[in-house]
Design an enzyme around this catalytic site. Structure first.
Site, short mmCIF file in Angstrom:
data_model
loop_
_atom_site.label_atom_id
_atom_site.label_comp_id
_atom_site.label_asym_id
_atom_site.label_seq_id
_atom_site.Cartn_x
_atom_site.Cartn_y
_atom_site.Cartn_z
N VAL A 67 41.23 39.01 42.67
CA VAL A 67 40.89 39.93 43.77
C VAL A 67 40.52 41.28 43.18
O VAL A 67 41.18 41.77 42.26
CB VAL A 67 42.08 40.08 44.75
CG1 VAL A 67 41.78 41.14 45.80
CG2 VAL A 67 42.38 38.75 45.43
N ARG B 31 44.65 39.93 32.04
CA ARG B 31 44.31 39.76 33.44
C ARG B 31 43.46 38.52 33.72
O ARG B 31 42.48 38.26 33.02
CB ARG B 31 43.57 41.00 33.96
CG ARG B 31 43.33 40.97 35.47
CD ARG B 31 42.55 42.17 35.94
NE ARG B 31 42.37 42.14 37.39
CZ ARG B 31 41.46 42.83 38.05
NH1 ARG B 31 40.63 43.63 37.38
NH2 ARG B 31 41.36 42.74 39.36
N LEU B 32 43.85 37.79 34.76
CA LEU B 32 43.02 36.77 35.37
C LEU B 32 42.50 37.37 36.67
O LEU B 32 43.28 37.67 37.58
CB LEU B 32 43.83 35.51 35.66
CG LEU B 32 43.11 34.39 36.41
CD1 LEU B 32 41.99 33.81 35.57
CD2 LEU B 32 44.10 33.29 36.82
N SER C 97 48.80 24.15 46.04
CA SER C 97 49.50 22.92 45.69
C SER C 97 50.72 22.72 46.59
O SER C 97 51.27 23.67 47.13
CB SER C 97 49.92 22.99 44.22
OG SER C 97 50.55 21.80 43.80
N GLY C 98 51.16 21.46 46.71
CA GLY C 98 52.20 21.11 47.68
C GLY C 98 53.62 21.13 47.18
O GLY C 98 54.52 20.63 47.86
N GLY D 17 50.98 38.62 39.76
CA GLY D 17 51.31 37.99 41.03
C GLY D 17 50.21 38.09 42.05
O GLY D 17 49.07 38.46 41.75
N GLU D 18 50.59 37.77 43.26
CA GLU D 18 49.66 37.80 44.38
C GLU D 18 50.45 38.10 45.65
O GLU D 18 51.44 37.42 45.94
CB GLU D 18 48.97 36.44 44.52
CG GLU D 18 47.68 36.49 45.29
CD GLU D 18 46.55 37.14 44.50
OE1 GLU D 18 45.93 38.05 45.06
OE2 GLU D 18 46.30 36.74 43.34
N ASP E 41 45.86 44.02 45.60
CA ASP E 41 47.29 44.03 45.90
C ASP E 41 48.07 44.82 44.85
O ASP E 41 49.17 45.32 45.12
CB ASP E 41 47.83 42.61 46.03
CG ASP E 41 47.56 41.75 44.80
OD1 ASP E 41 46.62 42.07 44.04
OD2 ASP E 41 48.27 40.75 44.60
N CYS F 282 48.40 36.99 35.94
CA CYS F 282 48.26 37.73 34.69
C CYS F 282 49.41 37.41 33.75
O CYS F 282 50.33 36.67 34.07
CB CYS F 282 48.26 39.24 34.97
SG CYS F 282 47.03 39.75 36.20
#
Length: 627
Positions: free
Chosen positions: A54, A50-51, A377-378, A78-79, A102, A2
């Site tokens: 969840v 907001r994106l 992603s790495g 966040g997540e 969350d 977000c």
């Protein structure tokens, strides 16, 4: 993910500030294209974009919770990856939850544990909570700084936001740059000193820190730091622990109510994430896993192996996609698109950045967003496990400066003598370098020299590697995390970075270098730990960084554009550069790139030209006043 904006004011009634807060919040629309929310009270006001990832209905923000006569209101970006663990603990304490987001878990955790709640959270986050009982704001940022949080404390009020552009939209905040800000842009950039917001009066809440803002002022606390412990596990135990932590981390980060995929370069880090993700969703009966790679028009024609990029990625991407039956999309971009996106990237980042390394990620994210909303992603494996060349090169280890910026002269040659005199570059860089080294804690319980079987040279090398590791984790890695957050969120794409799980970082920090560099290989320990997860040839492939274009047309394009800029007498860049030196550099053709990058592994002379283009655009777009 977000975009958040908060305003605490002890003099004005914020209930009447809807228009101003709305304008500030709208600047963050790309971060949160799915929904918008506001909350107002006399002393505090929040705006949210907001994106949805969840719990679409249960995760609406700003979110308030009543406890007795008092209200607690959260704004969150966040997540959490241990949502269920924390929720279960809170439920055992008698709390009831209305949804499965969350967001609600973060808010309820504050109700139970107050500011210490952050110590229980595993995830990437930046949030603020207005506590009506204590009449203060509590705000915090995740341990590694994956999610951003900037703030500005003024006379009687405080603003905070996910991005600086939102703060600058406040009518009382001006885009001013002083000596310190210029030094950050031209001497440290595209990195940034932790906590430094570049603009006058704007700061960054550092990773692993929280703050409380009340009528008594602002107090900032460090709630997390790298632990200093003697590593006692043997190789087998260490390898098993790394493997188990990584498996758990990737599996936790696959939780999503929207489509999810991985960014696959064919290298060790992204391949490991892809392998675990593909196997996990196949076990859940959800496959195939969407994977994505980036490339540039005619890159195969112009690519030449070098120390930094030993081989092309394409065959390895195909190898991984076929091995794990992924649904792969290769995104190829033209040189004109890459050049044009330099402006978009600078606007998204709020600063001149990593030039085409940024703009290509923006274009890449746009394409990924057409298929999925969340990607893994790495990034950060090289920082955590010692993968960069500067961990291994004697000249980098011996240099008493930031090892990713050894060739300071490459950037100074294009700065005006007046700017160099004003900034005193070598003094500024040295101060920032020594400031970083002073933060490093010594390991406890080291054996006396006469009991240590290592030679003096070996002990000195181990100590120096520890310094390089700390510098890389706290000064270089944030540059890549900033890039990843701004470029992806500018397209409404959420990207997670499993190697930034604080449990992995904490454990790896104290592992001796001889074990990390197992078999004399970069990230040798990580490769050993991932045995069986990846095909052997992929597992032991030499590192190749994020791909960049090798097309000569890119150099020609940025050089032509820069020539147009310096020919414009109104350009704000002109007073800051050494025009004759820059013109001489732009006349060269056969010696570019130089093979002596001025930042990291990818930013050579063509990227220096692109960086200066971004500086000019940034100064104009923000209407920056230099003090």
């Amino acid at each position: 993910m977000c975009g958040i904006i908060g305003w605490i004011d002890w003099k004005r009634d914020l209930s009447s500030q809807q228009e101003v807060l709305g304008s500030m919040t709208q600047t963050l629309t790309p971060r949160g294209p799915d929904a918008e929310g506001y909350w107002f009270s006399p002393r505090a006001a929040f705006g949210h974009r907001r994106l949805i990832v969840v719990d679409p209905e249960g995760g609406l923000q700003p979110m308030s919770r009543q406890r007795g006569e008092h209200t607690y209101t959260l704004i969150y970006n966040g997540e959490l990856y241990n949502t269920q663990d924390v929720r279960s603990e809170l439920q055992s304490l008698g709390y009831h939850f209305e949804g499965h987001s969350d967001t609600e878990v973060v808010l309820v955790s504050y109700l139970e544990w107050g500011p210490s709640c952050v110590e229980r959270l595993n995830g990437i986050f930046a949030f603020g909570i207005w506590d009506s009982k204590s009449q203060h704001l509590f705000a915090a940022r995740d341990r590694m700084g994956v999610k951003p949080l900037f703030y500005s404390e003024q006379n009687g009020y405080l603003l905070f936001a996910s991005e600086i552009k939102a703060i600058l939209k406040h009518p009382e905040i001006s885009p001013l740059i002083g000596k310190n800000g210029l030094a950050e842009v031209f001497l440290i950039g595209p990195a940034r000193t932790p906590g430094n917001g570049v603009f006058e009066g704007i700061s960054e809440l550092r990773p692993g820190h929280s703050m409380i803002y009340s009528n008594n002022g602002l107090k900032i606390y460090q709630y997390w730091a790298l632990p200093n412990n003697i590593h006692t596990d043997d190789l087998s135990q260490t390898s098993t622990k790394i493997r188990n932590l990584f498996l758990d981390t990737v599996q936790r980060q696959l939780v999503s109510d929207v489509p999810i995929g991985t960014l696959l370069s064919g290298g060790l880090d992204s391949s490991a994430i892809t392998a675990i993700a593909a196997n996990t969703i196949a076990y859940q009966g959800k496959g195939p896993l969407p994977t994505f790679s980036v490339d540039y028009a005619d890159n195969d024609k112009y690519f030449k192996p070098n120390d930094f990029q030993p081989g092309a990625d394409g065959p390895w991407i195909k190898r991984m996609s076929e091995a794990f039956s992924t649904q792969h999309t290769n995104c190829t971009f033209s040189i004109p698109d890459l050049v044009e996106a330099l402006k978009i990237a600078a606007s998204a980042r709020d600063f001149p950045g990593m030039a085409d390394v940024d703009s290509s990620l923006f274009l890449f994210s746009q394409e990924i967003k057409k298929h999925v909303t969340v990607g893994l992603s790495g990034e950060c494996a090289d920082e955590v496990f010692g993968g960069y060349p500067w961990f291994h090169r004697p000249d980098s280890l011996a240099a008493e400066t930031f090892p990713w910026a050894l060739h300071v002269e490459n950037r100074l040659q294009v700065l005006s003598p007046e700017l160099i005199e004003f900034l005193q570059p070598y003094d500024y860089i040295r101060e920032r370098y020594e400031e970083a080294l002073a933060e490093i804690s010594k390991l406890p319980g080291n054996a006396p020299v006469h009991q240590d079987s290592r030679t003096v040279k070996e002990r000195q090398r181990e100590a120096r590697i520890r310094e390089i590791s700390y510098l890389t984790l706290t000064r270089f890695m944030p540059t890549l995390l900033d890039r990843k957050d701004r470029m992806t969120m500018a397209t409404g794409l959420e990207v997670r970075v499993p190697f930034c799980d604080h449990r992995i970082v904490e454990y790896a920090w104290n592992i001796p270098w001889e074990m990390k560099a197992l078999e004399g290989r970069e990230k040798g320990l990580l490769r050993h730990a991932l045995t069986g997860v990846l095909p052997e040839d992929v597992l032991w492939r030499r590192k190749s960084p994020y791909p960049k274009t090798h097309h000569p047309a890119y150099l020609q394009a940025v050089r032509s554009w820069l020539k147009e800029i310096v020919a414009d007498s109104s350009s704000p860049l002109l007073p800051l550069i050494n025009l004759p030196a820059l013109e001489d550099l732009m006349k060269l053709s056969d010696t570019l790139p130089s093979g002596r990058p001025w930042f990291g592994q990818l930013m050579d002379i063509p990227q220096l030209f692109a960086f200066l283009i971004q500086v000019d655009f940034w100064l104009r777009e923000k209407e920056i006043q230099i003090l």
